[in-house]
Design a protein around this motif. Structure first.
Motif, PDB file in Angstrom:
ATOM      1  N   UNK A   1      50.410 -58.717  50.120  1.00 21.77           N
ATOM      2  CA  UNK A   1      49.709 -58.180  51.289  1.00 21.77           C
ATOM      3  C   UNK A   1      48.657 -59.237  51.685  1.00 21.77           C
ATOM      4  N   UNK A   2      48.250 -59.215  52.926  1.00 23.76           N
ATOM      5  CA  UNK A   2      47.274 -60.201  53.380  1.00 23.76           C
ATOM      6  C   UNK A   2      46.019 -59.472  53.867  1.00 23.76           C
ATOM      7  N   UNK A   3      44.874 -59.969  53.419  1.00 16.94           N
ATOM      8  CA  UNK A   3      43.591 -59.431  53.894  1.00 16.94           C
ATOM      9  C   UNK A   3      42.978 -60.464  54.837  1.00 16.94           C
ATOM     10  N   UNK A   4      42.594 -59.999  56.011  1.00 16.41           N
ATOM     11  CA  UNK A   4      41.997 -60.903  56.998  1.00 16.41           C
ATOM     12  C   UNK A   4      40.550 -60.500  57.228  1.00 16.41           C
ATOM     13  N   UNK A   5      39.666 -61.477  57.075  1.00 18.60           N
ATOM     14  CA  UNK A   5      38.273 -61.278  57.489  1.00 18.60           C
ATOM     15  C   UNK A   5      38.264 -61.504  58.997  1.00 18.60           C
ATOM     16  N   UNK A   6      38.123 -60.402  59.736  1.00 15.97           N
ATOM     17  CA  UNK A   6      38.261 -60.450  61.195  1.00 15.97           C
ATOM     18  C   UNK A   6      36.941 -60.763  61.894  1.00 15.97           C
ATOM     19  N   UNK A   7      35.892 -61.036  61.101  1.00 19.31           N
ATOM     20  CA  UNK A   7      34.580 -61.288  61.718  1.00 19.31           C
ATOM     21  C   UNK A   7      33.909 -59.972  62.075  1.00 19.31           C
ATOM     22  N   UNK A   8      32.841 -60.058  62.831  1.00 24.63           N
ATOM     23  CA  UNK A   8      32.039 -58.872  63.171  1.00 24.63           C
ATOM     24  C   UNK A   8      32.467 -58.319  64.531  1.00 24.63           C
ATOM     25  N   UNK A   9      32.766 -57.007  64.596  1.00 24.91           N
ATOM     26  CA  UNK A   9      33.079 -56.429  65.911  1.00 24.91           C
ATOM     27  C   UNK A   9      31.880 -56.569  66.844  1.00 24.91           C
ATOM     28  N   UNK A  10      32.146 -56.834  68.106  1.00 29.75           N
ATOM     29  CA  UNK A  10      31.061 -56.961  69.092  1.00 29.75           C
ATOM     30  C   UNK A  10      31.224 -55.852  70.124  1.00 29.75           C
ATOM     31  N   UNK A  11      30.102 -55.227  70.457  1.00 34.13           N
ATOM     32  CA  UNK A  11      30.145 -54.097  71.397  1.00 34.13           C
ATOM     33  C   UNK A  11      29.475 -54.408  72.728  1.00 34.13           C
ATOM     34  N   UNK A  12      28.709 -55.508  72.804  1.00 31.52           N
ATOM     35  CA  UNK A  12      28.012 -55.772  74.060  1.00 31.52           C
ATOM     36  C   UNK A  12      29.050 -56.055  75.144  1.00 31.52           C
ATOM     37  N   UNK A  13      28.927 -55.412  76.311  1.00 32.75           N
ATOM     38  CA  UNK A  13      29.972 -55.506  77.342  1.00 32.75           C
ATOM     39  C   UNK A  13      30.364 -56.934  77.692  1.00 32.75           C
TER      40      UNK A  13
END
Ligand SMILES: N[C@@H](CCC[C@H](N)C(=O)O)C(=O)O
Length: 277
Positions: A115-127
């Protein structure tokens, strides 16, 4: 010329993967659209391209093209397939692989069970990160679609996502609303439209109408965006199992600036050579 390719999938989200380290090719938009066609070409949701990195800290450059030929910033299921591909092709022996994408750097880890785990970074919510035409950064935004008002979460996972909560994904109007949300004028670069059913704080069901492709059997960045939005709204708690039509993903996120982790499978289907017209 004959181009060697590998067909892969992550939970049924399928890819043509090409190595442009040991081969040379330049694909035009219309060639990508033709290759993506399931009757006239190979058939895929996205084309993944492996290139040498531009930065010395990175192992590879990972480029992604939707079936309509548009180049995009990120693809979660593709990232897992990318990690399997570069190891299977012996382009690297590393288990932790650092790649640059148009949406920023990603770290891919191939686990002992493949299986592969990906560090996807930080979600961003600012429009502005999507971009989305809204003045405030809030957990939910009102969006008028086809004369009806909906509440959506707006999330960037490098690529843009709108997340709509529904009671039941099986009866959600994905085919009708998906294309309208994708091309809504408040998303100037279009958007991926997710339809999320909350089953429990640790479990959701999700369908995604993808920008540039249409509904797929799974969308990795869509799963990350839905979980990030659900956690931000207080509906979900990490870890969350995301049930997609093609199978399950595990998403972990402790909030704020913490990186979001996605774990799931990556499968090789077949290899071939195709003459580029
Ligand atoms: N299938 C993908 C996302 C691919 C890109 C997306 N359609 C976009 O245009 O942003 C995934 O697994 O994340």
């Amino acid at each position: 010329m004959l181009l060697h390719f590998t067909k892969m999938h992550g939970l049924g989200n399928d890819f043509m993967v090409i190595d442009l380290i040991t081969q040379r090719a330049r694909l035009r938009d219309e060639q990508i659209r033709k290759l993506a066609d399931r009757r006239f070409g190979i058939g895929f949701d996205q084309l993944l391209v492996v290139e040498p990195p531009r930065s010395p800290d990175m192992d590879f450059r990972y480029r992604i093209f939707n079936a309509d030929g548009s180049e995009v910033e990120n693809c979660g299921n593709g990232a897992r397939c990318f990690a399997r591909f570069v190891r299977d092709q012996r382009l690297t022996h590393k288990r932790e692989i650092h790649v640059e994408t148009a949406g920023g750097p990603l770290t891919l880890v191939v686990n002992d069970d493949d299986q592969v785990t990906v560090d996807m970074g930080t979600p961003r919510f600012e429009p502005a990160a999507l971009p989305f035409d809204a003045t405030e950064d809030r957990p939910l935004h009102a969006l008028e679609v086809d004369g009806e008002r909906y509440e959506i979460g707006a999330v960037s996972m490098g690529n843009p996502h709108a997340v709509l909560r529904v009671d039941d994904v099986d009866t959600a109007p994905v085919e009708r609303l998906g294309p309208l949300i994708e091309r809504h004028p408040r998303f100037p670069r279009r958007v991926n439209a997710g339809f999320m059913q909350v089953v429990s704080p640790h479990e959701i069901r999700l369908r995604v109408f993808e920008r540039g492709t249409g509904e797929t059997l799974a969308c990795g960045t869509g799963a990350c965006a839905a979980v990030a939005s659900g956690i931000r709204q207080g509906l979900l708690e990490s870890p969350v199992t995301v049930h997609l039509r093609g199978g399950d993903l595990r998403i972990e996120w402790s909030g704020d600036e913490a990186p979001l982790l996605m774990t799931g499978p990556a499968e090789r289907v077949f290899e071939g050579r195709i003459a580029l017209a």
